[in-house]
Scaffold this motif. Structure first.
Motif, short mmCIF file in Angstrom:
data_model
loop_
_atom_site.label_atom_id
_atom_site.label_comp_id
_atom_site.label_asym_id
_atom_site.label_seq_id
_atom_site.Cartn_x
_atom_site.Cartn_y
_atom_site.Cartn_z
N THR A 115 3.59 -2.20 -21.75
CA THR A 115 3.93 -1.04 -21.39
C THR A 115 3.45 -1.13 -19.90
O THR A 115 3.43 -0.71 -19.04
CB THR A 115 3.81 0.04 -22.18
OG1 THR A 115 4.64 -0.39 -23.88
CG2 THR A 115 4.80 1.46 -21.73
N MET A 116 1.88 -1.20 -20.08
CA MET A 116 1.55 -0.72 -18.53
C MET A 116 1.58 -2.00 -17.62
O MET A 116 1.90 -1.80 -16.54
CB MET A 116 -0.55 -0.87 -19.06
CG MET A 116 -0.43 0.09 -19.66
SD MET A 116 -2.42 0.20 -19.22
CE MET A 116 -2.70 1.60 -20.68
N SER A 117 2.02 -2.71 -18.19
CA SER A 117 1.99 -4.38 -17.57
C SER A 117 3.87 -3.79 -16.75
O SER A 117 3.96 -4.52 -15.25
CB SER A 117 1.72 -5.56 -17.82
OG SER A 117 2.34 -6.55 -17.10
N ILE A 118 4.66 -3.15 -17.45
CA ILE A 118 5.96 -3.73 -17.14
C ILE A 118 5.94 -2.23 -16.58
O ILE A 118 6.88 -2.69 -15.19
CB ILE A 118 7.09 -2.71 -18.48
CG1 ILE A 118 6.75 -4.41 -19.29
CG2 ILE A 118 8.54 -2.49 -17.99
CD1 ILE A 118 7.87 -3.79 -20.15
N VAL A 119 5.39 -1.43 -16.35
CA VAL A 119 5.49 -0.21 -15.06
C VAL A 119 4.70 -1.27 -14.31
O VAL A 119 5.39 -0.69 -12.96
CB VAL A 119 4.67 1.15 -15.40
CG1 VAL A 119 3.91 1.75 -14.05
CG2 VAL A 119 4.91 1.42 -16.52
N LEU A 171 3.18 4.37 -7.80
CA LEU A 171 2.31 3.52 -8.96
C LEU A 171 1.44 4.33 -9.81
O LEU A 171 1.42 4.22 -10.69
CB LEU A 171 1.81 2.33 -8.86
CG LEU A 171 0.85 1.47 -9.51
CD1 LEU A 171 1.88 1.14 -10.80
CD2 LEU A 171 0.45 0.52 -8.31
N GLU A 172 0.54 5.13 -9.17
CA GLU A 172 -0.14 6.06 -9.50
C GLU A 172 0.54 7.37 -10.38
O GLU A 172 0.29 7.07 -11.44
CB GLU A 172 -1.29 6.19 -9.52
CG GLU A 172 -2.21 5.73 -8.38
CD GLU A 172 -3.50 5.74 -7.82
OE1 GLU A 172 -3.61 6.80 -7.90
OE2 GLU A 172 -3.54 5.86 -6.18
N LYS A 173 1.20 7.22 -9.64
CA LYS A 173 2.16 8.95 -10.48
C LYS A 173 2.77 7.92 -11.44
O LYS A 173 3.02 8.60 -12.92
CB LYS A 173 2.86 8.98 -9.44
CG LYS A 173 2.21 10.85 -8.68
CD LYS A 173 3.57 10.69 -7.67
CE LYS A 173 3.02 11.69 -6.94
NZ LYS A 173 4.09 12.27 -5.94
N SER A 213 0.84 -1.11 -0.09
CA SER A 213 -0.08 0.05 0.02
C SER A 213 0.72 1.58 0.22
O SER A 213 0.41 2.57 -0.66
CB SER A 213 -0.58 0.00 1.09
OG SER A 213 -0.16 -0.80 2.27
N GLN A 214 1.66 0.94 0.80
CA GLN A 214 2.48 1.66 0.87
C GLN A 214 3.70 2.89 -0.56
O GLN A 214 4.19 4.11 -0.84
CB GLN A 214 3.90 2.37 1.67
CG GLN A 214 4.81 1.16 1.30
CD GLN A 214 6.21 0.92 2.18
OE1 GLN A 214 6.05 1.73 2.71
NE2 GLN A 214 6.98 0.50 1.81
N LYS A 215 3.29 1.73 -1.52
CA LYS A 215 3.83 1.81 -2.81
C LYS A 215 3.38 2.59 -4.20
O LYS A 215 3.22 2.87 -5.32
CB LYS A 215 4.83 0.76 -3.30
CG LYS A 215 6.18 0.46 -2.70
CD LYS A 215 7.09 -0.87 -3.43
CE LYS A 215 8.40 -0.25 -3.12
NZ LYS A 215 8.64 -1.75 -3.48
#
Length: 330
Positions: free
Chosen positions: A217-221, A199-201, A193-195
């Motif tokens: 690409t989204m999956s890689i992020v 992740l959203e950014k 949760s702290q990440k």
């Protein structure tokens, strides 16, 4: 009268980001229960986003410690004595229509499930392209305990779980943690949760900087923030062979009989909990769920939702049982 009973203002926030949109449940004091206006607002906006070529991603999340406990039954309990049963059926029809939109959505969706998700909350998140779970996530479909049966497409998505694990979940209302959700593919990634904010950014930066953002690409992020989590040795998932043996029965009575006749050496906690839950749940709710999930294996999501809506209407009308009213008001 019905409108005033179901009225919720500003309980869903629709936020623009460059290249995408965020849909944020904003009713933490009532555990993000989904009210009538919330459903209408989500459907209207999500339908618009789907047709907007500038929207490349939709993020679904919630404020508070709970993602969503499901439908706003408190509002339903208030309105039922004052109005025709069809008023509440209208609510369910809108819920199922939203669920179908999300199940067939053409844009990538990321559901960030940081907290408990049950019933209707599952319905709006389970079909997302990416389903992010955290150490705070708890998943359950406990409708039979309140005189109903698992709906919002449960006969579709629970019937796709390994073996007869879907029957086990729907008949007992058992709760799964994040690791268990990943093991049966109800979740796609575990992110602490702290990440989540980072992740959203990162996702916002991705869609803002690319004209055509692909799922890979989204999956890689997302994978950059994801971690592996292990299922506890005591989890029922490790006993899938035994669950398949018991929950493959042709009737609820046969399933319960199989659980109660297990040898003493395998009388583990989850078995005791399953027996207790089934015995305290709505008998007709259990039977209807068992039939819908068995039929659901050969149906598509639209057919499953249609069947569930017909059944829920009969529950509200009291044509097959008064369990819903007896369980909720007693």
């Amino acid at each position: 009268m019905a409108h005033s009973m179901f009225s919720q203002a500003d309980q869903v926030i629709f936020q623009d980001i460059l290249g995408g949109r965020k849909v944020i449940l904003n009713a933490p004091k009532k555990l993000n229960a989904l009210g009538y206006e919330m459903i209408l607002q989500m459907f209207e906006n999500l339908q618009t986003y789907e047709m907007d070529p500038t929207v490349k991603i939709v993020v679904l999340k919630a404020y508070g410690k709970v993602f969503s406990v499901g439908g706003d039954l408190v509002a339903a309990w208030k309105i039922i004595p004052l109005a025709h049963w069809s008023v509440v059926a209208t609510y369910y029809r809108k819920v199922f229509t939203l669920d179908y939109l999300l199940a067939t959505y053409k844009k990538p969706m990321v559901a960030i499930i940081d907290g408990a998700v049950m019933g209707g909350g599952v319905g709006i998140s389970i079909h997302s392209t990416f389903r992010i779970v955290t150490e705070n996530t708890i998943f359950a479909m406990p409708e039979a305990s309140i005189g109903l049966f698992p709906d919002v497409g449960a006969s579709y998505f629970l019937s796709r779980l390994p073996g007869f694990f879907g029957e086990y979940m729907g008949l007992t209302g058992t709760r799964l943690d994040a690791a268990e959700m990943l093991a049966v593919k109800l979740g796609t990634h575990f992110v602490p949760s702290q990440k989540l904010q980072s992740l959203e950014k990162a996702l916002e930066k991705l869609v803002a900087s690319s004209n055509a953002t692909c799922l890979a690409t989204m999956s890689i992020v997302i994978n950059k923030f994801a971690q592996e989590v292990k299922v506890k040795p005591t989890s029922p998932i490790s006993r899938l062979e035994l669950i398949n043996k018991c929950f493959s029965g042709d009737s609820c009575e046969e399933i319960l009989f199989s659980l109660e006749r297990l040898p003493m050496e395998v009388k583990e906690k989850w078995i005791h909990n399953a027996i207790t839950s089934m015995k305290s749940a709505s008998p007709i709710g259990l039977k209807i769920f068992l039939r819908t999930i068995r039929e659901g294996r050969s149906k598509n999501i639209k057919q499953c939702l249609e069947t569930e809506y017909i059944a829920i209407s009969h529950f509200l009308r009291g044509t097959v049982s008064n369990d819903f009213y007896e369980f909720t008001w007693n």
